[in-house]
Design a protein around this motif. Structure first.
Motif, mmCIF file in Angstrom:
data_model
loop_
_atom_site.group_PDB
_atom_site.id
_atom_site.type_symbol
_atom_site.label_atom_id
_atom_site.label_comp_id
_atom_site.label_asym_id
_atom_site.label_seq_id
_atom_site.Cartn_x
_atom_site.Cartn_y
_atom_site.Cartn_z
ATOM 1 N N GLY A 227 0.728 -1.276 -0.038
ATOM 2 C CA GLY A 227 -0.070 0.132 -0.012
ATOM 3 C C GLY A 227 0.672 1.151 0.088
ATOM 4 O O GLY A 227 0.398 2.219 -0.230
ATOM 5 N N THR A 228 2.157 1.247 0.114
ATOM 6 C CA THR A 228 3.007 2.181 0.112
ATOM 7 C C THR A 228 2.869 3.239 -1.133
ATOM 8 O O THR A 228 2.833 4.244 -1.144
ATOM 9 N N LEU A 229 3.020 2.644 -2.200
ATOM 10 C CA LEU A 229 2.719 3.201 -3.404
ATOM 11 C C LEU A 229 1.490 4.202 -3.404
ATOM 12 O O LEU A 229 1.650 5.417 -3.810
ATOM 13 N N PHE A 230 0.439 3.699 -3.136
ATOM 14 C CA PHE A 230 -0.755 4.319 -2.918
ATOM 15 C C PHE A 230 -0.695 5.667 -2.080
ATOM 16 O O PHE A 230 -1.090 6.614 -2.329
ATOM 17 N N ARG A 231 -0.040 5.633 -1.041
ATOM 18 C CA ARG A 231 0.013 6.477 -0.039
ATOM 19 C C ARG A 231 1.073 7.737 -0.503
ATOM 20 O O ARG A 231 0.758 8.847 -0.204
ATOM 21 N N LYS A 232 1.912 7.211 -1.268
ATOM 22 C CA LYS A 232 3.114 8.169 -1.988
ATOM 23 C C LYS A 232 2.336 8.977 -3.033
ATOM 24 O O LYS A 232 2.746 10.336 -3.158
ATOM 25 N N PHE A 233 1.365 8.329 -3.477
ATOM 26 C CA PHE A 233 0.695 9.443 -4.920
ATOM 27 C C PHE A 233 -0.678 9.675 -4.526
ATOM 28 O O PHE A 233 -1.376 10.117 -5.557
ATOM 29 N N ARG A 234 -1.019 9.723 -3.433
ATOM 30 C CA ARG A 234 -2.203 9.948 -2.930
ATOM 31 C C ARG A 234 -2.697 11.232 -3.378
ATOM 32 O O ARG A 234 -3.929 11.414 -3.758
ATOM 33 N N GLU A 235 -2.131 12.332 -3.100
ATOM 34 C CA GLU A 235 -2.314 13.583 -3.548
ATOM 35 C C GLU A 235 -2.014 14.128 -4.985
ATOM 36 O O GLU A 235 -1.911 15.236 -5.432
ATOM 37 N N ARG A 236 -1.446 13.131 -5.898
ATOM 38 C CA ARG A 236 -1.028 13.559 -7.089
ATOM 39 C C ARG A 236 -2.000 13.008 -8.422
ATOM 40 O O ARG A 236 -2.847 12.106 -8.001
ATOM 41 N N THR A 237 -2.117 13.780 -9.042
ATOM 42 C CA THR A 237 -3.084 13.446 -10.420
ATOM 43 C C THR A 237 -2.232 12.444 -11.283
ATOM 44 O O THR A 237 -0.954 12.577 -11.380
ATOM 45 N N LEU A 238 -3.103 11.487 -11.864
ATOM 46 C CA LEU A 238 -2.597 10.593 -12.837
ATOM 47 C C LEU A 238 -1.806 11.324 -13.873
ATOM 48 O O LEU A 238 -2.531 12.162 -14.473
ATOM 49 N N PRO A 239 -0.734 10.975 -14.394
ATOM 50 C CA PRO A 239 -0.278 11.729 -15.433
ATOM 51 C C PRO A 239 -0.867 11.390 -16.805
ATOM 52 O O PRO A 239 -1.466 10.254 -17.147
ATOM 53 N N SER A 240 -0.948 12.453 -17.661
ATOM 54 C CA SER A 240 -1.807 12.272 -18.888
ATOM 55 C C SER A 240 -1.107 11.252 -19.833
ATOM 56 O O SER A 240 -1.967 10.502 -20.527
ATOM 57 N N TRP A 241 0.062 10.918 -19.605
ATOM 58 C CA TRP A 241 0.886 10.153 -20.702
ATOM 59 C C TRP A 241 0.455 8.715 -20.341
ATOM 60 O O TRP A 241 0.731 7.644 -20.980
ATOM 61 N N ALA A 242 -0.125 8.317 -18.985
ATOM 62 C CA ALA A 242 -0.553 6.998 -18.726
ATOM 63 C C ALA A 242 -1.504 6.514 -19.597
ATOM 64 O O ALA A 242 -1.665 5.300 -19.872
#
Length: 304
Positions: A227-242
């Motif tokens: 679950g560490t990855l989700f916590r790291k990126f919680r406040e970030r927007t998914l990059p458009s290039w995804a």
């Protein structure tokens, strides 16, 4: 090959799949599959782990969500379910629910032996097979390499007897990699199961290339690093290039990063939530990150 094995292969190859449209106009009707090098059989690239999530009691409130998780797995064309005696009641719950739902011919059941001593190992394996009601069991693994020199002989005997189809070894710590390498070279198991994710990439250096070279299938545990990855990126927007590799959520992005390594056969994220199973399963469709995307993803995690 006995009747159950044959019917399972037929069922896995002819299941009904969803039609999923993607941004590039492509429509896919089947989750991507990858080959098990030992036989050429293919399995879907997204499966289900059961550590903690399936260790529940007998109540309707506990079991109903897990029934739905299994239905979603099959709905999207997944099949691999991984368990262990270490996981409390998980084997029993998986066995009961898959039998109740009539899924035995549609799933690839994996579990482990996790004890010391030949006799203790044999008894534990018998109990696991009984709990899962898997005859034959698709994959039996030596959990965290515990007493592997003893158990590898038992596993080979069971495989020769047709009671299990594949044998493997597992671990979840990078410190175990040197011993895993030794076993992979000496014993050449059908499968290994290791930890690998965007944050912990040590397996990229030697373990995954060795598996590719030796023709060993690879299951990946801890894809979200607990679950560490989700916590790291919680406040970030998914990059458009995804969108360029058809990822519409952080979870799909994390799974597709793992699957961009073609030595990986199947990723087994654990969940007890049907909506999370649905999101996980969709990572098995569409395009995967290329080398440029992988570099961007690594730069992204290293920037935090």
């Amino acid at each position: 090959m006995n009747r159950r094995s044959a019917s399972k292969l037929i069922a896995l190859g002819t299941s009904s799949y969803l039609f999923l449209p993607f941004a590039n106009g492509q429509t896919l009707t089947q989750m991507h599959q990858r080959l098990i090098p030992a036989t050429g059989e293919s399995i879907p690239i997204i499966g289900l782990g059961t550590w903690q999530t399936f260790d529940v009691g007998h109540t309707k409130e506990e079991l109903d969500p897990l029934r739905e998780v299994l239905k979603v797995l099959i709905k999207y064309g997944g099949s691999v379910i991984d368990s262990s005696p270490m996981y409390g009641r998980s084997e029993k719950v998986v066995g009961n629910l898959t039998r109740e739902l009539g899924l035995k011919d549609n799933i690839f059941e994996a579990t482990k032996v996790w004890t010391t001593g030949e006799k203790a190992g044999q008894l534990q394996i018998q109990n696991s097979i009984s709990l899962l009601d898997a005859r034959p069991l698709d994959l039996l693994q030596i959990h965290n390499l515990v007493d592997w020199k003893t158990h590898i002989k038992t596993l080979r005997n069971l495989k020769d007897a047709g009671k299990i189809r594949y044998i493997g070894i597992t671990h979840y710590l990078e410190g175990a990699y040197p011993e895993m390498e030794k076993i992979m070279k000496q014993e050449k198991p059908d499968f290994i199961q290791i930890n690998y994710n965007l944050a912990v990439r040590d397996a990229d250096k030697r373990i995954l290339p060795l598996a590719k070279d030796k023709g060993i299938a690879v299951l990946i545990n801890r894809p979200y690093e607990g679950g560490t990855l989700f916590r790291k990126f919680r406040e970030r927007t998914l990059p458009s290039w995804a969108r360029e590799f058809d990822a519409s959520s952080w979870g799909q992005l994390f799974l597709k990063f793992i699957l961009s390594n073609n030595a990986v056969t199947c990723v087994i994220p654990g969940t007890s939530k049907p909506r999370h199973m649905e999101d996980n399963a969709q990572a098995g469709f569409g395009r995967m990150p290329d080398l440029t995307h992988k570099k961007k993803l690594i730069q992204l995690i290293e920037s935090i």
